[in-house]
Write a protein that holds these residues in place. Structure first.
Motif, PDB file in Angstrom:
ATOM      1  N   HIS A   6     -33.233 -19.571  -5.331  1.00 36.98           N
ATOM      2  CA  HIS A   6     -31.574 -20.030  -6.733  1.00 36.98           C
ATOM      3  C   HIS A   6     -32.462 -21.764  -7.469  1.00 36.98           C
ATOM      4  CE1 HIS A   6     -28.718 -18.380  -3.371  1.00 36.98           C
ATOM      5  NE2 HIS A   6     -28.705 -18.496  -4.151  1.00 36.98           N
ATOM      6  N   ALA A   7     -33.730 -21.913  -6.463  1.00 36.31           N
ATOM      7  CA  ALA A   7     -34.265 -22.805  -7.261  1.00 36.31           C
ATOM      8  C   ALA A   7     -34.644 -22.822  -8.812  1.00 36.31           C
ATOM      9  CB  ALA A   7     -35.161 -23.609  -6.785  1.00 36.31           C
ATOM     10  N   GLY A   8     -35.140 -21.638  -9.059  1.00 37.41           N
ATOM     11  CA  GLY A   8     -34.939 -21.742 -10.405  1.00 37.41           C
ATOM     12  C   GLY A   8     -33.669 -21.602 -11.715  1.00 37.41           C
ATOM     13  N   LEU A   9     -32.600 -20.839 -11.004  1.00 37.06           N
ATOM     14  CA  LEU A   9     -30.964 -20.982 -11.184  1.00 37.06           C
ATOM     15  C   LEU A   9     -30.896 -22.707 -11.590  1.00 37.06           C
ATOM     16  CD1 LEU A   9     -29.970 -17.964  -9.674  1.00 37.06           C
ATOM     17  CD2 LEU A   9     -30.250 -18.238 -11.932  1.00 37.06           C
ATOM     18  N   VAL A  10     -30.989 -22.842 -10.488  1.00 40.30           N
ATOM     19  CA  VAL A  10     -29.750 -24.249 -10.035  1.00 40.30           C
ATOM     20  C   VAL A  10     -30.747 -25.283 -10.970  1.00 40.30           C
ATOM     21  CG1 VAL A  10     -29.813 -26.471  -8.669  1.00 40.30           C
ATOM     22  CG2 VAL A  10     -29.036 -23.921  -7.751  1.00 40.30           C
TER      23      VAL A  10
END
Length: 400
Positions: A371-375
């Motif tokens: 989820h790091a890229g989305l966040v």
């Protein structure tokens, strides 16, 4: 103290969002503005719907009135494009995921096809989040290539054929308006684009390492890239090229051909693609970093051995990074960020870097994971739209 000439409504919002001011008295003290001027600035922010107010407990006098940024007044669409798949989500302004979708996507199909496919996800995604299209304040896109931040265009990306200088912002704006039935001109939603490692670094720093003044994230998947946060800000370099360590050349491997066309690049010998190629030569069905991750999760001995060797290769380069930037946190992320690769990195960094450079260094793995890229893409949009300058510009447009 912020001087009065700087204390616009946007500057007050920055103090509120950071938590440095939670009452009118705090804002007066921090800015030097009069009570009436602070009230006028807050009226602008209240009319925009950006604040929420609560009443604190009384300690004998009148109860205190607390002011906070309201993260539910808008939403962000975040897109995380990898080489062979993509993720999309709707998040509130605090980074909470409201709805998410993941699907196969080949970045080599080119920008027209890929952006159209991503846009096709918009209606169902926004509906699943339970927000109207008008609630979306911006779109953030994470891509696996170097990005010129000012133009939002990918510049000479080694693993994104056909994307060089393509007008991503303009295309996504029009696609969003078309899919959501909005007026393309009157309802143009801001689109921001940045490199995936940068946005992962931004997300991980904000979520778990805000007190770290020098933070480095290394993403190792199909390619290799790094994101650097100094203070509270991403360091992008002059034109977005900072952190592209996958194309640092290793003299002892000058025979290895990289996707960029050069020989001896770090990514050519230590990326997920490079390990997948070596595993294929051993008779295993691997084509990407994601395939390698599956084998690592299963504990396949050849995958474990090659991942540790790759970690040592990357560690050779990271010794220079650690010496130059003296980070407090070095985070390993991406599809190879398991124990074997991390072990290889630690061996080289702690062995070869000066003790002074590693005395206060933590070498850790990602906590936000996939989820790091989305966040990070959502955080990029929020930081841009609600920065002092961004907020003031938007308030001017909202004024009757």
């Amino acid at each position: 103290m912020t001087t009065s000439s700087q204390a616009s409504a946007g500057a007050l919002l920055q103090l509120i969002r950071s938590g440095r001011a939670t009452t009118r008295a705090d804002l007066q003290e921090a800015t030097g503005l009069s009570r009436s001027t602070v009230g006028q600035r807050l009226d602008l922010l209240n009319r925009a719907g950006w604040l929420r107010h609560t009443t604190g407990e009384s300690t004998g006098g009148r109860p205190s009135h607390r002011i906070a940024f309201d993260p539910s007044h808008g939403s962000v669409v975040a897109l995380d494009l990898e080489t062979r798949h993509a993720r999309a989500a709707v998040l509130d302004l605090a980074g909470t995921i409201l709805a998410e979708h993941t699907g196969p996507m080949d970045v080599a199909d080119g920008p027209d096809h890929v952006l159209d496919r991503l846009a096709d996800w918009f209606p169902d995604l926004v509906a699943a989040a339970g927000v109207p299209a008008s609630h979306v304040v911006g779109i953030g896109l994470s891509v696996p290539g170097p990005v010129d931040w000012e133009t939002g265009r990918v510049i000479e990306p080694p693993i994104m054929p056909g994307w060089d200088r393509y007008p991503i912002r303009e295309r996504l704006q029009k696609a969003y308006a078309a899919r959501m039935g909005l007026d393309a001109e009157a309802g143009a939603v801001p689109v921001l684009v940045d490199n995936d490692a940068n946005l992962m670094a931004l997300a991980e720093h904000q979520a778990n390492h805000r007190d770290c003044a020098s933070f480095v994230l290394l993403k190792v998947s199909t390619g290799i890239g790094a994101g650097v946060v100094i203070g509270d800000s991403l360091y992008r370099g002059i034109d977005g090229g900072a952190g592209d360590i996958g194309h640092i050349r290793l003299h002892d491997r000058s025979d290895a051909l990289c996707m960029c066309g050069s020989h001896g690049c770090l990514a050519a010998v230590a990326s997920g693609r490079a390990i997948a190629r070596e595993l294929s030569a051993l008779g295993l069905d691997t084509a990407s970093g994601r395939d390698v991750r599956h084998l690592l999760n299963e504990g396949h001995p050849d995958a474990v051995r090659l991942a540790r060797e790759a970690g040592r290769r990357v560690g050779e380069v990271l010794v220079t990074v650690v010496t130059l930037l003296n980070p407090g946190v070095l985070m390993i992320a991406g599809e190879l960020s398991g124990v074997p690769f991390l072990t290889g990195v630690r061996e080289l960094v702690y062995q070869r870097a000066m003790p002074r450079a590693t005395a206060n260094l933590q070498v850790v793995t990602s906590r936000l994971g996939d989820h790091a890229g989305l966040v990070g893409a959502a955080a990029m949009v929020v930081e841009h739209l609600y920065s002092p300058a961004g907020a003031d510009a938007r308030l001017d447009r909202l004024a009757p």
